[in-house]
Design a protein around this motif. Structure first.
Motif, PDB file in Angstrom:
ATOM      1  N   ALA A  27       0.813  -1.222   0.000  1.00 48.94           N
ATOM      2  CA  ALA A  27       0.000   0.000   0.000  1.00 48.94           C
ATOM      3  C   ALA A  27       0.843   1.266   0.000  1.00 48.94           C
ATOM      4  O   ALA A  27       0.329   2.356  -0.273  1.00 48.94           O
ATOM      5  CB  ALA A  27      -0.935  -0.012   1.210  1.00 48.94           C
ATOM      6  N   GLY A  30       7.075   3.306  -1.508  1.00 54.73           N
ATOM      7  CA  GLY A  30       8.316   3.939  -1.038  1.00 54.73           C
ATOM      8  C   GLY A  30       9.486   3.587  -1.939  1.00 54.73           C
ATOM      9  O   GLY A  30       9.416   3.760  -3.159  1.00 54.73           O
ATOM     10  N   PHE A  51       1.159   0.749  -4.502  1.00 55.15           N
ATOM     11  CA  PHE A  51       0.646   2.124  -4.601  1.00 55.15           C
ATOM     12  C   PHE A  51       1.636   3.101  -3.988  1.00 55.15           C
ATOM     13  O   PHE A  51       2.261   2.797  -2.958  1.00 55.15           O
ATOM     14  CB  PHE A  51      -0.674   2.255  -3.803  1.00 55.15           C
ATOM     15  N   ALA A  57       8.893   7.819  -5.706  1.00 54.21           N
ATOM     16  CA  ALA A  57       8.854   6.527  -5.006  1.00 54.21           C
ATOM     17  C   ALA A  57       8.698   5.386  -6.013  1.00 54.21           C
ATOM     18  O   ALA A  57       9.393   4.365  -5.932  1.00 54.21           O
ATOM     19  CB  ALA A  57       7.706   6.514  -3.998  1.00 54.21           C
ATOM     20  N   GLY A  81      -0.920   6.759  -7.169  1.00 54.04           N
ATOM     21  CA  GLY A  81      -2.205   7.220  -6.626  1.00 54.04           C
ATOM     22  C   GLY A  81      -2.340   6.718  -5.200  1.00 54.04           C
ATOM     23  O   GLY A  81      -1.523   5.930  -4.713  1.00 54.04           O
ATOM     24  N   SER A  82      -3.393   7.189  -4.558  1.00 59.02           N
ATOM     25  CA  SER A  82      -3.560   6.877  -3.138  1.00 59.02           C
ATOM     26  C   SER A  82      -4.049   5.452  -2.898  1.00 59.02           C
ATOM     27  O   SER A  82      -4.914   4.945  -3.629  1.00 59.02           O
ATOM     28  CB  SER A  82      -4.570   7.853  -2.517  1.00 59.02           C
ATOM     29  N   HIS A  83      -3.531   4.869  -1.835  1.00 65.44           N
ATOM     30  CA  HIS A  83      -4.004   3.536  -1.436  1.00 65.44           C
ATOM     31  C   HIS A  83      -5.483   3.572  -1.029  1.00 65.44           C
ATOM     32  O   HIS A  83      -6.120   2.540  -0.975  1.00 65.44           O
ATOM     33  CB  HIS A  83      -3.144   2.940  -0.321  1.00 65.44           C
TER      34      HIS A  83
END
Ligand code: SAM
Length: 196
Positions: A27, A30, A51, A57, A81-83
């Motif tokens: 999720a 990094g 994600f 990242a 995009g966002s988890h």
């Protein structure tokens, strides 16, 4: 000898549940350490989704993955995009079939990164709810929390409150934490129980 680090303990819990051919989500990609670990563990018959909201990242994750022989890894989809959008991003055929979902909260751990870009309580909680829905019964979510930085302690407290309030018939929640330093990173892990 010392106890396992929080990150190693998260990997241990994940490795116990993710079989070759299994499906996993990182999720918070990094620098890609967890993505690589999941892709190696799931192997070429498996599948991994990762994600991150920062291009930097995903570039670091891609670089790390490129160093590995392709045939040893699960096919990996990297999502910028966002988890919190994981449920709508991951194809429906995989819903309820994910063995492991790893969260490593906070900021991108590189020298040049912007340490103001951190995970946010609201989207983290939305993503955790979605993650629980996507898991296979017996699957796990691992969440590494960082109470030592600005914003991190509030996020950690919110995740802890959310996990503590889950009905035990839906999920079992545990914590792995050194208790001598209140600002040290710690782990919350959840195991999905049978569908209700
Ligand atoms: C502590 S790092 C993850 C470390 C990573 N597991 C590794 O092995 O290097 C946290 C990451 O979460 C990312 N992030 C922050 N908010 C996010 C969100 N809403 N969705 C997905 N990733 C997010 C950050 O950009 C950062 O790269």
């Amino acid at each position: 000898m010392g106890f396992l680090s929080v990150l190693s303990f998260a990997h241990k819990l994940a490795a116990q549940r993710l079989q070759p051919g299994g499906i996993a989500i990182d999720a918070t990609a990094g620098t890609g350490a967890d993505t690589l670990f999941l892709a190696k563990t799931a192997g070429p018959r498996g599948r991994v989704f990762a994600f991150d909201i920062q291009k930097e990242a995903l570039a670091l994750t891609r670089q790390r993955l490129e160093k590995e022989p392709d045939e040893t890894l699960a096919p990996i989809s990297l999502h910028l995009g966002s988890h919190s959008l994981m449920k709508s991003t991951i194809p429906a055929e995989y819903h309820g079939k994910i063995s492991v979902i790893m969260f490593n909260l906070g900021y991108l751990p590189t020298e040049q990164s912007d340490k103001q870009v951190i995970t946010q309580t609201e989207s983290t909680l939305t993503a955790l709810e979605a993650a629980l829905d996507l898991l296979l019964p017996g699957g796990v979510i691992t969440v590494v929390l960082y109470p030592g930085h600005e914003g991190g302690s509030q996020e950690a407290a919110a995740v802890e409150a959310w996990a503590s309030a889950l009905p035990p018939r839906a999920a079992q929640a545990i914590m792995y934490r050194g208790i001598q330093r209140s600002d040290a990173p710690y782990l919350i892990a959840l195991e999905r129980k049978k569908r209700l």
